[in-house]
Every structure is written in C-alpha cells, then in structure tokens.
Motif scaffolding. Structure first.
Motif, PDB file in Angstrom:
ATOM      1  N   GLN A 115       0.814  -1.211   0.000  1.00 28.55           N
ATOM      2  CA  GLN A 115       0.000   0.000   0.000  1.00 28.55           C
ATOM      3  C   GLN A 115       0.858   1.276   0.000  1.00 28.55           C
ATOM      4  O   GLN A 115       1.829   1.368   0.743  1.00 28.55           O
ATOM      5  CB  GLN A 115      -0.883  -0.017   1.256  1.00 28.55           C
ATOM      6  N   ARG A 123      -1.255   7.780   1.774  1.00 33.75           N
ATOM      7  CA  ARG A 123      -1.212   9.219   1.467  1.00 33.75           C
ATOM      8  C   ARG A 123      -0.690  10.018   2.654  1.00 33.75           C
ATOM      9  O   ARG A 123      -1.061   9.748   3.798  1.00 33.75           O
ATOM     10  CB  ARG A 123      -2.635   9.712   1.130  1.00 33.75           C
ATOM     11  N   HIS A 128      -1.257   6.394  10.246  1.00 37.60           N
ATOM     12  CA  HIS A 128      -1.359   5.541   9.050  1.00 37.60           C
ATOM     13  C   HIS A 128      -0.039   5.445   8.294  1.00 37.60           C
ATOM     14  O   HIS A 128       0.104   4.590   7.428  1.00 37.60           O
ATOM     15  CB  HIS A 128      -2.470   6.057   8.121  1.00 37.60           C
ATOM     16  N   LYS A 158       1.709   2.237   8.093  1.00 39.92           N
ATOM     17  CA  LYS A 158       1.068   1.175   7.303  1.00 39.92           C
ATOM     18  C   LYS A 158       1.619   1.106   5.885  1.00 39.92           C
ATOM     19  O   LYS A 158       1.236   0.237   5.101  1.00 39.92           O
ATOM     20  CB  LYS A 158      -0.447   1.424   7.222  1.00 39.92           C
ATOM     21  N   THR A 198      -1.365  -5.473  -0.102  1.00 41.08           N
ATOM     22  CA  THR A 198      -2.783  -5.220  -0.375  1.00 41.08           C
ATOM     23  C   THR A 198      -3.257  -6.098  -1.541  1.00 41.08           C
ATOM     24  O   THR A 198      -2.506  -6.950  -1.998  1.00 41.08           O
ATOM     25  CB  THR A 198      -3.044  -3.719  -0.589  1.00 41.08           C
ATOM     26  N   ASN A 257     -16.318   0.453  -0.069  1.00 41.09           N
ATOM     27  CA  ASN A 257     -14.978   0.918  -0.430  1.00 41.09           C
ATOM     28  C   ASN A 257     -14.550   2.106   0.429  1.00 41.09           C
ATOM     29  O   ASN A 257     -13.408   2.173   0.894  1.00 41.09           O
ATOM     30  CB  ASN A 257     -14.966   1.292  -1.921  1.00 41.09           C
ATOM     31  N   ASP A 284     -13.583   1.053   3.949  1.00 36.47           N
ATOM     32  CA  ASP A 284     -12.373   0.240   4.090  1.00 36.47           C
ATOM     33  C   ASP A 284     -11.126   1.104   4.281  1.00 36.47           C
ATOM     34  O   ASP A 284     -10.254   1.171   3.424  1.00 36.47           O
ATOM     35  CB  ASP A 284     -12.230  -0.644   2.831  1.00 36.47           C
ATOM     36  N   ASP A 335      -8.143  -1.047   9.903  1.00 33.09           N
ATOM     37  CA  ASP A 335      -7.998  -2.510   9.926  1.00 33.09           C
ATOM     38  C   ASP A 335      -9.287  -3.214  10.373  1.00 33.09           C
ATOM     39  O   ASP A 335      -9.730  -3.011  11.514  1.00 33.09           O
ATOM     40  CB  ASP A 335      -6.851  -2.897  10.861  1.00 33.09           C
ATOM     41  N   GLY A 380      -7.881  -4.141  -0.562  1.00 32.67           N
ATOM     42  CA  GLY A 380      -7.778  -3.421  -1.826  1.00 32.67           C
ATOM     43  C   GLY A 380      -9.153  -3.216  -2.455  1.00 32.67           C
ATOM     44  O   GLY A 380     -10.161  -3.730  -1.965  1.00 32.67           O
ATOM     45  N   ASP A 381      -9.197  -2.455  -3.547  1.00 36.74           N
ATOM     46  CA  ASP A 381     -10.469  -2.205  -4.231  1.00 36.74           C
ATOM     47  C   ASP A 381     -11.064  -3.502  -4.764  1.00 36.74           C
ATOM     48  O   ASP A 381     -12.269  -3.649  -4.852  1.00 36.74           O
ATOM     49  CB  ASP A 381     -10.267  -1.239  -5.408  1.00 36.74           C
ATOM     50  N   GLN A 409     -19.254  16.387   4.046  1.00 37.39           N
ATOM     51  CA  GLN A 409     -17.970  17.085   4.133  1.00 37.39           C
ATOM     52  C   GLN A 409     -17.667  17.833   2.821  1.00 37.39           C
ATOM     53  O   GLN A 409     -17.300  19.000   2.826  1.00 37.39           O
ATOM     54  CB  GLN A 409     -16.851  16.068   4.429  1.00 37.39           C
ATOM     55  N   ARG A 419     -15.128  22.763   6.972  1.00 36.96           N
ATOM     56  CA  ARG A 419     -15.314  21.313   7.112  1.00 36.96           C
ATOM     57  C   ARG A 419     -16.217  21.018   8.300  1.00 36.96           C
ATOM     58  O   ARG A 419     -16.122  21.697   9.329  1.00 36.96           O
ATOM     59  CB  ARG A 419     -13.967  20.625   7.356  1.00 36.96           C
ATOM     60  N   ALA A 423     -12.992  13.372   6.514  1.00 39.20           N
ATOM     61  CA  ALA A 423     -13.943  12.334   6.102  1.00 39.20           C
ATOM     62  C   ALA A 423     -13.185  11.264   5.313  1.00 39.20           C
ATOM     63  O   ALA A 423     -12.135  11.567   4.750  1.00 39.20           O
ATOM     64  CB  ALA A 423     -15.045  12.948   5.238  1.00 39.20           C
TER      65      ALA A 423
HETATM   66  C1  57M Z   1     -10.448   4.200  -0.665  1.00 41.57           C
HETATM   67  N1  57M Z   1      -8.691   3.824   0.726  1.00 41.57           N
HETATM   68  C2  57M Z   1      -8.022   3.946   1.902  1.00 41.57           C
HETATM   69  C3  57M Z   1      -6.581  -0.330   0.940  1.00 41.57           C
HETATM   70  C4  57M Z   1      -8.018  -0.715   1.017  1.00 41.57           C
HETATM   71  C5  57M Z   1     -13.842  11.367  -1.794  1.00 41.57           C
HETATM   72  C6  57M Z   1     -12.909  10.786  -0.787  1.00 41.57           C
HETATM   73  C7  57M Z   1     -13.505  10.802   0.568  1.00 41.57           C
HETATM   74  C8  57M Z   1     -12.457   9.406  -1.233  1.00 41.57           C
HETATM   75  C9  57M Z   1     -11.658   8.655  -0.198  1.00 41.57           C
HETATM   76  C10 57M Z   1     -11.171   7.428  -0.871  1.00 41.57           C
HETATM   77  O1  57M Z   1     -10.345   7.449  -1.740  1.00 41.57           O
HETATM   78  N2  57M Z   1     -11.753   6.305  -0.426  1.00 41.57           N
HETATM   79  C11 57M Z   1     -11.644   5.022  -1.054  1.00 41.57           C
HETATM   80  C12 57M Z   1     -10.019   4.368   0.720  1.00 41.57           C
HETATM   81  C13 57M Z   1      -6.657   3.207   1.917  1.00 41.57           C
HETATM   82  O2  57M Z   1      -6.887   1.796   1.817  1.00 41.57           O
HETATM   83  C14 57M Z   1      -6.708   1.149   0.585  1.00 41.57           C
HETATM   84  O3  57M Z   1      -7.865   1.220  -0.215  1.00 41.57           O
HETATM   85  C15 57M Z   1      -8.545  -0.028  -0.185  1.00 41.57           C
HETATM   86  C16 57M Z   1     -10.017   0.139  -0.210  1.00 41.57           C
HETATM   87  N3  57M Z   1     -10.388   0.745  -1.412  1.00 41.57           N
HETATM   88  O4  57M Z   1      -8.202  -2.087   1.011  1.00 41.57           O
HETATM   89  O5  57M Z   1      -5.931  -1.011  -0.062  1.00 41.57           O
HETATM   90  C17 57M Z   1      -5.967   3.466   3.250  1.00 41.57           C
HETATM   91  O6  57M Z   1      -6.845   3.075   4.309  1.00 41.57           O
HETATM   92  C18 57M Z   1      -6.087   2.506   5.380  1.00 41.57           C
HETATM   93  N4  57M Z   1      -6.547   1.118   5.617  1.00 41.57           N
HETATM   94  C19 57M Z   1      -6.249   0.549   6.829  1.00 41.57           C
HETATM   95  N5  57M Z   1      -6.647  -0.745   7.049  1.00 41.57           N
HETATM   96  C20 57M Z   1      -7.345  -1.480   6.140  1.00 41.57           C
HETATM   97  O7  57M Z   1      -7.712  -2.665   6.404  1.00 41.57           O
HETATM   98  O8  57M Z   1      -5.656   1.150   7.659  1.00 41.57           O
HETATM   99  C21 57M Z   1      -7.221   0.415   4.663  1.00 41.57           C
HETATM  100  C22 57M Z   1      -7.642  -0.878   4.897  1.00 41.57           C
HETATM  101  C23 57M Z   1      -4.705   2.671   3.466  1.00 41.57           C
HETATM  102  C24 57M Z   1      -4.626   2.577   4.965  1.00 41.57           C
HETATM  103  O9  57M Z   1      -4.078   3.762   5.477  1.00 41.57           O
HETATM  104  O10 57M Z   1      -3.623   3.359   2.881  1.00 41.57           O
HETATM  105  C25 57M Z   1      -7.802   5.428   2.136  1.00 41.57           C
HETATM  106  O11 57M Z   1      -8.325   5.931   3.153  1.00 41.57           O
HETATM  107  O12 57M Z   1      -7.129   6.041   1.303  1.00 41.57           O
HETATM  108  N6  57M Z   1     -10.624   9.453   0.328  1.00 41.57           N
HETATM  109  C26 57M Z   1     -10.239   9.366   1.580  1.00 41.57           C
HETATM  110  O13 57M Z   1     -10.673   8.510   2.298  1.00 41.57           O
HETATM  111  C27 57M Z   1      -9.338  10.438   2.081  1.00 41.57           C
HETATM  112  N7  57M Z   1     -10.179  11.482   2.659  1.00 41.57           N
HETATM  113  C28 57M Z   1     -10.194  12.765   2.226  1.00 41.57           C
HETATM  114  O14 57M Z   1      -9.459  13.151   1.342  1.00 41.57           O
HETATM  115  N8  57M Z   1     -11.108  13.604   2.876  1.00 41.57           N
HETATM  116  C29 57M Z   1     -11.300  14.989   2.546  1.00 41.57           C
HETATM  117  C30 57M Z   1     -12.509  15.168   1.576  1.00 41.57           C
HETATM  118  C31 57M Z   1     -12.179  14.767   0.176  1.00 41.57           C
HETATM  119  C32 57M Z   1     -13.776  14.500   2.024  1.00 41.57           C
HETATM  120  C33 57M Z   1     -11.624  15.775   3.782  1.00 41.57           C
HETATM  121  O15 57M Z   1     -12.106  15.221   4.811  1.00 41.57           O
HETATM  122  O16 57M Z   1     -11.442  16.981   3.742  1.00 41.57           O
HETATM  123  C34 57M Z   1      -8.433   9.944   3.184  1.00 41.57           C
HETATM  124  N9  57M Z   1      -7.582   8.888   2.779  1.00 41.57           N
HETATM  125  C35 57M Z   1      -6.369   8.699   3.359  1.00 41.57           C
HETATM  126  N10 57M Z   1      -5.868   9.540   4.180  1.00 41.57           N
HETATM  127  N11 57M Z   1      -5.616   7.641   3.056  1.00 41.57           N
HETATM  128  C36 57M Z   1      -7.591  11.088   3.692  1.00 41.57           C
HETATM  129  C37 57M Z   1      -6.550  10.639   4.624  1.00 41.57           C
END
Ligand code: 57M
Length: 360
Positions: free
Chosen positions: A55, A58, A65, A68, A73, A192, A195, A198, A266-267, A307, A317, A322
């Motif tokens: 993985q 970000r 995180h 991690k 993945t 999605n 997820d 953990d 993963g996705d 959000q 926000r 989120a």
């Molecule tokens: C995928 N993916 C995880 C892993 C998993 C519009 C916006 C809200 C979209 C959102 C997004 O992209 N969501 C979909 C979320 C990622 O996990 C991977 O993705 C797969 C699922 N598709 O299986 O392969 C990360 O999640 C963590 N994780 C764990 N344990 C697990 O068992 O700890 C995953 C599985 C991994 C790991 O850290 O790297 C993800 O979160 O990226 N975007 C977000 O969720 C982002 N939020 C955001 O940008 N918020 C903004 C706005 C746009 C609403 C805000 O609040 O202002 C966050 N994503 C991350 N960090 N990574 C922001 C912070």
C-alpha cells in the motif's frame, strides 16, 4: 457440485440426502471458506510481499497511518477466489441467482483489480480514472438488474417491500431498474469508503452478509416466508450458501486483516463485496432493511457527502476529516477503539434488521 454428486449417489447411500438441505450446505460453505482462507492466507500474503504489492499511504492522512506504508494489499483477490470455490462446491449450480451473485462479485472485483493493478503494479497513483470506474461498475450493475427485470419473478422483482408494513404493496415497474442499480453500485462504493481502518469494512460485511443470507433463506422457503410475511422468491434460498461463503471468507480474511493488519483487501475486495451485498438485498427485496443493517456503510458515505458539500458551499469542514472514521482518529481515539465501536454499531443495526422479520 457436491449436491450434484450427492444426488447421483443417493440411491446407494441414503444419508447423502443431508446434502440436499440448504442450511447444511450453507454451514459447510462457511466452514470451507473459513478453512481455505486460514490455510491460504499466509501463502498469499507472502506472494504479495515477494511481488511487492504494498500500500502507498497518502501523506495528508492521520499520522498513525504512515506506519502502514507497504502493507501487502489486494488481499481481496483471495477473498473472492475462496468465495467462488466454496460457492461452486456447495451450492446448487442450476440456480440462476447463485450465478448472478458470482457474476456481480467477479465483475466488480475485476473493476477493483484493474484499479489496484494500475496503482500498485504500474505505479500509476491515479489508478483507474473515476469515469471509467463508474462506467464499468454501471455495466456490471445494470446488466445484473436488467437480467432480473426480464428473467426474474417479475411481480416480485418490481415490488417495493417496506419493513413493518407487510400489507404495503406498490409495484415499481421499470423504476425497479434504477433502484437496483443504485443499491448495487452505491453499496459497492460505500463499502470501499468504509475500508480505511484494519477490519473496519470486513466485519460489518460478514454481519450484514450473514443476515442477508437468513433473509434469502426465509424468502426462498414457501412456509417461512408466508409465516413471516415476506415475499416468497422461489430459488432465493440458495443465496444463503453464497452469503455463508462470503461470511466464512470474510472471517478468514479478518484473521489477517485485524489490527495491526498484515494485509488489506484493496479495491478488488471492497468493490466486489459491497456490490454482492447490494445484489442479495435487491433480489430478496430487502433494500430498506439493508439500508438499516448496513448503517455503518451509510454513515461513512453520508459523512463524505456532507464534508464535500459543506467545503464547496461554505469553505468549512464539518468533520476533522472524512470518511468519519478519520474524524474519530484525529480526535485522539486509538484505531482499535474506532474499529470495535463501529463493529458494535453494526451488530446493533443487524439485530434491528433481523428483529424486523417478526415486526410486521
Ligand atoms: C479508498 N482507501 C483507503 C486499501 C483498502 C472522496 C474521498 C472521501 C475518497 C476517499 C477514498 O479514496 N476512499 C476510497 C479508501 C486506503 O486503503 C486502501 O484502499 C482499499 C479500499 N479501497 O483495502 O488497499 C488506506 O486506508 C487505510 N486502511 C487501513 N486498514 C485497512 O484494512 O488502515 C485500509 C484498509 C490505506 C490505509 O491507510 O492506505 C484510504 O483511506 O485512502 N478518500 C479518503 O478517504 C481520504 N479522505 C479525504 O481526502 N477527505 C477529505 C474530503 C475529500 C472529504 C476531507 O475530509 O477533507 C483519506 N484517505 C487517506 N488519508 N488515506 C484522507 C486521509
């Protein structure tokens, strides 16, 4: 497949009629999927490590995180393979609902797999472009719903069923098509979004999947469906075997995905499992109950919508970040605390959903 063998040999060994019972085959499917996941898990995780399918975390997310980074993945590929094997082994392969579930699981898994493959193996951080992702999800979602519309039990496929109000009877007609599409594609994306911690997505998937399996079993049983006042859907009971395989594979995956995770799904896993839950809910006509039981997925999705809307309209926000699980992390809750509390919410909601079987 085993049912077919049992039917073939039943003349010689009468005890083989045990395999005719959906409940027995559902339990066997769950145990087979659980066992396969536990046995194959370490081997699969090692393969992912060797191929360096790790993985990319970000940097603007919660600090916890960052550790991690590099976690293997695409573990969802194993979940899907195990569900497919257990379902093929234990279900009645003449049942078209089972094949439709496998089609949707595989189709949405493929969409997720392409996205993961581009991100992790081709190192294209954008992955599959959003419009392509939605287009492909729409193709698999719509074809499944259109199949049901034209070849399902039409008076039931288009009937709107409400919890509690058992005598409510409204035929949706073609409006059932957008409803089914929304439930399948929406559920896929909601799981999605969930997820992100953990075990956060897989446990509610196991709980909601098991409950939908019970609904499918009851809906497919003339006597029980009549007694509990839910629509009788001939053949739907066989989906209990599919749901049980999903629950078994999910629990087996949780063994490795529980905090601190050795693998993420993963996705490929999240999109497929969400779509499969949505499809079973749509076939059994339990969209409303699904909305309640899958409340954790709904809450996560609504938090993102609010959000984004608030930020675009007011520049402010609502949540620290989120989806909402990040909000609680940033408030200082330890990751396992957020996860287990969301599981507790999920258990409560699933129990409410199951209780609705009696309140009609
Ligand atoms: C995928 N993916 C995880 C892993 C998993 C519009 C916006 C809200 C979209 C959102 C997004 O992209 N969501 C979909 C979320 C990622 O996990 C991977 O993705 C797969 C699922 N598709 O299986 O392969 C990360 O999640 C963590 N994780 C764990 N344990 C697990 O068992 O700890 C995953 C599985 C991994 C790991 O850290 O790297 C993800 O979160 O990226 N975007 C977000 O969720 C982002 N939020 C955001 O940008 N918020 C903004 C706005 C746009 C609403 C805000 O609040 O202002 C966050 N994503 C991350 N960090 N990574 C922001 C912070």
């Amino acid at each position: 497949m085993i049912l077919w063998l049992a039917e073939l040999l039943e003349g010689q060994f009468s005890w083989l009629n045990l395999f005719g019972y959906q409940t027995f085959r559902a339990i066997m499917a769950a145990l087979t999927a659980l066992f396969l996941s536990l046995v194959l898990g370490p081997w699969f995780i090692r393969k992912l490590q060797i191929k360096q399918i790790g993985q990319q975390v970000r940097s603007f997310g919660p600090e916890s995180h960052l550790s991690k980074q590099g976690t293997p993945t695409m573990g969802g590929a194993m979940i899907l393979a195990v569900i497919i094997m257990a379902t093929l082994l234990w279900s009645d392969l003449d049942n078209h609902y089972v094949w439709l579930c496998l089609y949707v699981l595989f189709g949405f898994g493929l969409v997720g797999w392409i996205d993961d493959y581009r991100k992790l193996i081709l190192k294209d951080s954008a992955g599959l472009a959003g419009r392509w992702k939605y287009l492909l999800q729409s193709v698999f979602g719509l074809t499944a719903v259109l199949y049901l519309y034209y070849y399902g039990h039409d008076s039931i496929t288009t009937q709107l069923v409400l919890p509690v109000f058992s005598d409510f009877n409204w035929n949706l007609g073609w409006l059932a098509i957008p409803l089914g599409y929304f439930v399948i594609v929406g559920s896929s994306n909601a799981v999605n979004l969930t997820d992100g911690l953990d075990g956060l997505a897989i446990m509610p998937t196991v709980l909601v999947g098991s409950a939908l399996g019970i609904f499918a079993y009851v809906a497919g049983h003339a006597g029980f469906s009549d007694y509990l006042l839910i629509p009788f859907i001939p053949g739907a009971g066989e989906m209990a075997v599919f749901c049980a395989a999903m629950a078994g594979a999910g629990l087996g995956f949780l063994w490795f995905n529980t905090y601190p995770a050795q693998v993420f799904m993963g996705d490929v896993g999240a999109l497929a499992l969400g779509a499969a839950l949505g499809l079973v809910a749509f076939i059994t006509r339990q969209e409303f109950i699904f909305f309640i039981m899958g409340g954790v997925f709904v809450m996560e999705t609504v938090s993102v919508i609010l959000q984004v809307a608030s930020f675009k309209l007011t520049g402010k926000r609502i949540f620290r970040m989120a989806p909402i699980h990040h909000h609680f992390e940033l408030k200082g809750w330890a990751e396992p605390k957020v996860i287990v509390r969301f599981w507790i919410i999920s258990i409560i909601l699933v129990l409410i959903g199951l209780a609705s079987l009696k309140i009609r």
